[in-house]
Design a protein around this motif. Structure first.
Motif, mmCIF file in Angstrom:
data_model
loop_
_atom_site.group_PDB
_atom_site.id
_atom_site.type_symbol
_atom_site.label_atom_id
_atom_site.label_comp_id
_atom_site.label_asym_id
_atom_site.label_seq_id
_atom_site.Cartn_x
_atom_site.Cartn_y
_atom_site.Cartn_z
ATOM 1 N N LYS A 27 0.523 -1.689 -0.462
ATOM 2 C CA LYS A 27 0.198 0.111 0.049
ATOM 3 C C LYS A 27 1.311 1.390 -0.219
ATOM 4 O O LYS A 27 1.717 1.323 0.903
ATOM 5 N N THR A 28 0.813 2.353 -1.303
ATOM 6 C CA THR A 28 1.356 3.540 -0.879
ATOM 7 C C THR A 28 0.924 3.738 0.301
ATOM 8 O O THR A 28 -0.037 4.660 0.851
ATOM 9 N N SER A 33 6.954 4.935 -1.142
ATOM 10 C CA SER A 33 6.765 3.520 -1.917
ATOM 11 C C SER A 33 5.080 3.477 -2.401
ATOM 12 O O SER A 33 4.685 2.248 -2.955
ATOM 13 N N LEU A 34 5.292 4.743 -4.256
ATOM 14 C CA LEU A 34 4.901 4.918 -4.756
ATOM 15 C C LEU A 34 5.402 3.717 -5.764
ATOM 16 O O LEU A 34 6.469 3.413 -6.310
#
Length: 69
Positions: A27-28, A33-34
């Motif tokens: 999960k972004t 964390s993209l």
């Protein structure tokens, strides 16, 4: 992934891929964390709207990624 399909949209001028085959999708939660990012630019607002709608539809229906069980 369908990043190639996104790359072929008329208004895409930049596409960054941070996810590759075999990687786990998380999960972004922030910019680090993209799984990817694209920049859309076009002189015709209708082209921008159409391309954005295409990307959003892929996000919505889950077709951006093929997930293993």
């Amino acid at each position: 992934t369908q990043f190639q399909k996104v790359r072929e949209l008329q208004s895409v001028v930049f596409l960054e891929e941070n996810l590759h085959a075999g990687h786990r999708v998380e999960k972004t939660i922030d910019l680090f964390s993209l799984v990817g990012m694209c920049v859309l630019v076009h002189s015709d607002p209708a082209v921008l709207a159409s391309d954005l709608a295409c990307i959003r539809q892929m996000e919505h229906d889950g077709s951006l990624f093929v997930l293993a069980n």
